[in-house]
Motif scaffolding. Structure first.
Motif, mmCIF file in Angstrom:
data_model
loop_
_atom_site.group_PDB
_atom_site.id
_atom_site.type_symbol
_atom_site.label_atom_id
_atom_site.label_comp_id
_atom_site.label_asym_id
_atom_site.label_seq_id
_atom_site.Cartn_x
_atom_site.Cartn_y
_atom_site.Cartn_z
ATOM 1 N N HIS A 1 55.409 80.054 146.769
ATOM 2 C CA HIS A 1 56.542 80.591 147.528
ATOM 3 C C HIS A 1 57.864 80.209 146.869
ATOM 4 N N TYR B 1 43.881 78.809 149.798
ATOM 5 C CA TYR B 1 43.445 78.661 151.189
ATOM 6 C C TYR B 1 41.921 78.729 151.312
ATOM 7 N N TRP C 1 50.331 86.268 145.959
ATOM 8 C CA TRP C 1 49.496 86.130 147.151
ATOM 9 C C TRP C 1 48.022 85.922 146.828
ATOM 10 N N ALA D 1 47.426 84.933 154.358
ATOM 11 C CA ALA D 1 47.463 85.056 152.895
ATOM 12 C C ALA D 1 46.611 86.217 152.416
ATOM 13 N N ILE E 1 50.342 76.000 147.115
ATOM 14 C CA ILE E 1 50.721 77.164 147.927
ATOM 15 C C ILE E 1 52.235 77.218 148.086
ATOM 16 N N ASN F 1 46.310 80.485 158.484
ATOM 17 C CA ASN F 1 47.119 80.724 157.284
ATOM 18 C C ASN F 1 46.327 81.464 156.211
ATOM 19 N N ARG F 2 45.055 81.188 156.135
ATOM 20 C CA ARG F 2 44.192 81.903 155.182
ATOM 21 C C ARG F 2 44.165 83.398 155.506
ATOM 22 N N ILE G 1 47.617 82.293 146.346
ATOM 23 C CA ILE G 1 47.731 81.582 147.625
ATOM 24 C C ILE G 1 46.447 81.742 148.432
ATOM 25 N N ALA G 2 45.917 82.956 148.456
ATOM 26 C CA ALA G 2 44.667 83.191 149.193
ATOM 27 C C ALA G 2 43.532 82.352 148.617
#
Length: 419
Positions: free
Chosen positions: A295, A313, A306, A332, A291, A328-329, A309-310
């Motif tokens: 970034h 998560y 993204w 994302a 993750i 955080n999920r 990243i999702a």
């Protein structure tokens, strides 16, 4: 030896301390079994170096010099205390040999033993972090006390209790093997993670983050082939790469979308990517590192991957569920699939009450609400988050976000009125 000015000598002592302190303490603890004696002798060796090196010059092997002085000081203390001859002999024989006679493998083992002892699960997590800072990193007790918001005397008592518990409980001074190593390693990594956090937080001490990175490197060298150890180091490197860009010239915190990415440490990012490429596992730290890598390699927030990243998560929530992971999920998914999707997941995450008054949860709702178009409510939420922020820099940053939304809203209204 060569003459050395006082300032250069102080730098040499500091550098030698960083490299040798843990080795000296670990070796003396192994031999004497006395934590306080080991730390005292290491500190006395450093003090003597500050006194003698300006006149005598910095020795060719500073770490070896410190080891010899500390060992000889331990001999003197044990002799005066009439400690059993066996321990005295164990110290005296190597003291007469080479200034740094301990084989490299033994030094490595000593430091690793010390790390696992400081991070033993029988100790409270805060005690493990404090003991790691004091014993392995050599951080002054006063600095540790400031980080934990307690007095120096209180922290001294906590450290003493932790060392007493190790002695009284008979906690072994060794590295576990086989299944026991796999069982204990996550606890050690959790201590390093918390140590890094103490340095990375808005009001944290950057030196603590540096120490966490140094210890993660050491652990990677001492226990090769452990994917989560490497992943944790990569995660630290990605996060710490932003340290110089996280504040503006006035010292105010900057959110990710406001940071000058040209100021990020590209060497640290490159190293993190190299480490992560050799870490195929998807453990909790590996997923967090992936993750962070998304970034670190993106040109802007909008250019960030993204959906990837999702997806990370989603995996993290399955194997390491926690309210913060769910928070955080939600963020994302809000960036990957739209703010409405993020707000829906955030509502689920907050349903259990675990995130009530958690400033980052309120700030996340504020950000998603702003992106959904309700700037006035978002500004109110940013102010609410500021009211429960943990530090003054965070509070100012949240209030700045609220003020920015108000200014944008006012500008939009004026534009509409002039049409």
């Amino acid at each position: 030896m060569t003459d050395a000015p006082a300032a250069a000598t102080a730098d040499a002592v500091a550098a030698a301390s960083t490299d040798a302190y843990a080795r000296i303490v670990a070796a003396l603890i192994r031999i004497t079994g006395d934590w306080t004696l080991a730390e005292d002798c290491a500190q006395e060796a450093l003090t003597l170096a500050l006194q003698r090196w300006p006149q005598e010059g910095v020795p060719g092997n500073p770490g070896g010099w410190l080891m010899t002085v500390a060992r000889n000081r331990a001999i003197d203390v044990l002799r005066r205390a009439s400690v059993e001859r066996r321990k005295l002999a164990e110290l005296a024989v190597p003291a007469l040999a080479d200034p740094d006679p301990t084989p490299a493998e033994e030094v490595v083992d000593d430091r690793l033993r010390l790390i696992f002892t400081c991070c033993h699960p029988a100790l409270a997590l805060e005690a493990r972090v404090a003991l790691t800072l004091r014993t392995i990193c050599g951080v002054p007790t006063a600095d540790i006390a400031r980080a934990f918001l307690v007095s120096e005397s209180t922290m001294t008592r906590r450290l003493t209790r932790a060392k007493t518990k190790i002695a009284d409980a008979g906690i072994p001074y060794r590295v576990p093997t086989g299944p026991a190593l796999a069982e204990r390693l996550p606890g050690v990594l959790a201590v390093l993670y918390l140590l890094f956090t103490h340095g990375y937080n808005a009001d944290g001490r950057p030196a603590f983050a540096d120490e966490a990175i140094r210890l993660a490197r050491l652990l990677q060298q001492l226990i090769p082939g452990q994917g989560e150890v490497s992943a944790l180091l990569a995660l630290f490197l990605f996060q710490h790469s932003r340290r110089d860009a996280r504040r503006d010239r006035r010292g105010n915190l900057l959110p990710l979308d406001k940071q000058d990415r040209l100021r990020w440490d590209r060497a640290a990012i490159t190293e993190g990517l190299h480490i992560l490429a050799e870490t195929p596992e998807d453990g909790p730290y590996a997923l967090q590192a992936r993750i962070a890598a998304c970034h670190a390699t993106a040109a802007s927030v909008d250019a960030t991957d993204w959906p990837a990243i999702a997806a990370c998560y989603d995996k993290l929530a399955r194997i390491h569920p926690s309210p913060v992971v769910e928070l955080n999920r939600a963020v994302a998914h809000g960036y990957a699939h739209g703010p409405a999707a993020g707000l829906a997941l955030l509502a689920q995450a907050r349903a259990g009450g675990a995130l009530d008054d958690y400033p980052l949860a309120v700030a996340a709702e504020a950000d998603l609400t702003a992106r959904h178009g309700d700037r006035a409510r978002a500004a109110d939420l940013f102010r609410q988050a500021a009211s429960v922020a943990y530090s003054e820099p965070e509070r100012r940053a949240l209030l700045d976000r609220a003020d920015e939304l108000v200014r944008v809203g006012d500008a939009c209204e004026r534009e509409v009125m002039t049409r």
